[in-house]
Design a protein around this motif. Structure first.
Motif, PDB file in Angstrom:
ATOM      1  N   ALA A 197      75.893  51.108  31.456  1.00 34.26           N
ATOM      2  CA  ALA A 197      75.956  49.651  31.638  1.00 34.26           C
ATOM      3  C   ALA A 197      77.306  49.195  32.180  1.00 34.26           C
ATOM      4  CB  ALA A 197      75.648  48.939  30.325  1.00 34.26           C
ATOM      5  N   LYS A 198      78.384  49.749  31.650  1.00 35.85           N
ATOM      6  CA  LYS A 198      79.716  49.320  32.075  1.00 35.85           C
ATOM      7  C   LYS A 198      79.931  49.591  33.569  1.00 35.85           C
ATOM      8  CE  LYS A 198      84.366  49.278  30.177  1.00 35.85           C
ATOM      9  NZ  LYS A 198      85.256  49.828  29.155  1.00 35.85           N
ATOM     10  N   ASP A 199      79.481  50.748  34.037  1.00 40.98           N
ATOM     11  CA  ASP A 199      79.593  51.077  35.464  1.00 40.98           C
ATOM     12  C   ASP A 199      78.764  50.120  36.311  1.00 40.98           C
ATOM     13  OD1 ASP A 199      81.253  53.253  34.883  1.00 40.98           O
ATOM     14  OD2 ASP A 199      79.580  54.674  34.833  1.00 40.98           O
ATOM     15  N   LYS A 200      77.566  49.781  35.831  1.00 39.50           N
ATOM     16  CA  LYS A 200      76.704  48.862  36.587  1.00 39.50           C
ATOM     17  C   LYS A 200      77.288  47.458  36.619  1.00 39.50           C
ATOM     18  CE  LYS A 200      72.495  51.480  36.131  1.00 39.50           C
ATOM     19  NZ  LYS A 200      71.171  51.596  35.540  1.00 39.50           N
ATOM     20  N   VAL A 201      77.912  47.034  35.522  1.00 38.17           N
ATOM     21  CA  VAL A 201      78.566  45.719  35.492  1.00 38.17           C
ATOM     22  C   VAL A 201      79.718  45.703  36.488  1.00 38.17           C
ATOM     23  CG1 VAL A 201      79.968  44.142  34.097  1.00 38.17           C
ATOM     24  CG2 VAL A 201      77.853  45.105  33.163  1.00 38.17           C
ATOM     25  N   ASN A 202      80.524  46.757  36.497  1.00 42.64           N
ATOM     26  CA  ASN A 202      81.622  46.833  37.463  1.00 42.64           C
ATOM     27  C   ASN A 202      81.104  46.781  38.887  1.00 42.64           C
ATOM     28  OD1 ASN A 202      83.991  46.881  35.899  1.00 42.64           O
ATOM     29  ND2 ASN A 202      83.727  49.029  35.417  1.00 42.64           N
ATOM     30  N   ALA A 203      80.029  47.500  39.169  1.00 40.57           N
ATOM     31  CA  ALA A 203      79.448  47.491  40.515  1.00 40.57           C
ATOM     32  C   ALA A 203      78.949  46.094  40.874  1.00 40.57           C
ATOM     33  CB  ALA A 203      78.315  48.509  40.604  1.00 40.57           C
ATOM     34  N   ASP A 204      78.297  45.412  39.924  1.00 39.52           N
ATOM     35  CA  ASP A 204      77.805  44.057  40.165  1.00 39.52           C
ATOM     36  C   ASP A 204      78.957  43.095  40.427  1.00 39.52           C
ATOM     37  OD1 ASP A 204      75.039  42.412  39.631  1.00 39.52           O
ATOM     38  OD2 ASP A 204      76.801  41.212  39.114  1.00 39.52           O
ATOM     39  N   ARG A 205      80.012  43.211  39.621  1.00 41.69           N
ATOM     40  CA  ARG A 205      81.197  42.350  39.804  1.00 41.69           C
ATOM     41  C   ARG A 205      81.862  42.597  41.155  1.00 41.69           C
ATOM     42  NH1 ARG A 205      83.469  38.808  35.578  1.00 41.69           N
ATOM     43  NH2 ARG A 205      81.876  38.929  34.017  1.00 41.69           N
ATOM     44  N   ARG A 206      81.970  43.870  41.538  1.00 44.16           N
ATOM     45  CA  ARG A 206      82.579  44.202  42.837  1.00 44.16           C
ATOM     46  C   ARG A 206      81.761  43.605  43.977  1.00 44.16           C
ATOM     47  NH1 ARG A 206      86.297  48.340  43.468  1.00 44.16           N
ATOM     48  NH2 ARG A 206      85.321  48.886  45.452  1.00 44.16           N
ATOM     49  N   GLU A 207      80.433  43.762  43.890  1.00 43.70           N
ATOM     50  CA  GLU A 207      79.554  43.219  44.930  1.00 43.70           C
ATOM     51  C   GLU A 207      79.737  41.707  45.040  1.00 43.70           C
ATOM     52  OE1 GLU A 207      74.797  42.602  45.594  1.00 43.70           O
ATOM     53  OE2 GLU A 207      75.460  44.445  44.614  1.00 43.70           O
ATOM     54  N   HIS A 208      79.756  41.042  43.894  1.00 42.66           N
ATOM     55  CA  HIS A 208      79.956  39.590  43.880  1.00 42.66           C
ATOM     56  C   HIS A 208      81.316  39.227  44.486  1.00 42.66           C
ATOM     57  CE1 HIS A 208      79.703  35.437  42.612  1.00 42.66           C
ATOM     58  NE2 HIS A 208      80.905  35.558  42.083  1.00 42.66           N
ATOM     59  N   PHE A 209      82.344  39.985  44.137  1.00 40.49           N
ATOM     60  CA  PHE A 209      83.680  39.721  44.671  1.00 40.49           C
ATOM     61  C   PHE A 209      83.679  39.808  46.189  1.00 40.49           C
ATOM     62  CE2 PHE A 209      87.703  41.402  46.304  1.00 40.49           C
ATOM     63  CZ  PHE A 209      88.565  40.385  45.929  1.00 40.49           C
ATOM     64  N   PHE A 210      83.114  40.885  46.725  1.00 39.51           N
ATOM     65  CA  PHE A 210      83.132  41.063  48.177  1.00 39.51           C
ATOM     66  C   PHE A 210      82.254  40.045  48.899  1.00 39.51           C
ATOM     67  CE2 PHE A 210      84.684  45.402  47.103  1.00 39.51           C
ATOM     68  CZ  PHE A 210      85.876  45.315  47.808  1.00 39.51           C
ATOM     69  N   GLU A 211      81.118  39.677  48.298  1.00 42.94           N
ATOM     70  CA  GLU A 211      80.208  38.746  48.963  1.00 42.94           C
ATOM     71  C   GLU A 211      80.623  37.292  48.824  1.00 42.94           C
ATOM     72  OE1 GLU A 211      76.290  39.508  47.533  1.00 42.94           O
ATOM     73  OE2 GLU A 211      76.165  41.446  48.551  1.00 42.94           O
TER      74      GLU A 211
END
Length: 120
Positions: A76-90
């Motif tokens: 879950a923690k890795d998926k949250v980080n990936a989601d946050r990164r995607e949101h940051f870039f987009e």
């Protein structure tokens, strides 16, 4: 929790869950609050919490164990980080680039400020 009027409440609940996961208040593999528990804790409608939990389920962050409730996935923690990164870039970065263009700020300006702020 103080909800902000400029963002849907279910998105703010997702952010709350992300913060709980990243800060390890919600532990991977462990049960997370039920829809009713979280609704009562945050003083929101259970349908709103359910909408946030559906988002988390769709992304494989939480899963339902029949008769037992919602549990945090092992990654879950890795998926949250990936989601946050995607949101940051987009979103965040796109907004920042628009502001940079308006203000005449270059990438070199950003790098210099980053290095000064981080002692590099």
């Amino acid at each position: 929790m103080d909800f902000k009027p400029d963002k849907p409440i279910y998105r703010q609940i997702i952010d709350y869950a992300f913060a709980a996961i990243l800060s390890e208040r919600w532990l991977q593999g462990e049960r997370v609050p039920s829809v009713r528990e979280l609704g009562a804790d945050l003083a929101v409608n259970t349908h709103t919490v359910l909408k946030a939990y559906e988002y988390l389920q769709e992304r494989g962050i939480i899963a339902v164990r029949r008769g037992m409730g919602y549990y945090l996935e092992a990654d879950a923690k890795d998926k949250v980080n990936a989601d946050r990164r995607e949101h940051f870039f987009e979103t965040s970065l796109a907004d920042m680039f628009a502001q940079m263009d308006l203000l005449g700020i270059t990438i070199d300006d950003i790098i210099e400020h980053y290095r000064n702020a981080h002692g590099r």
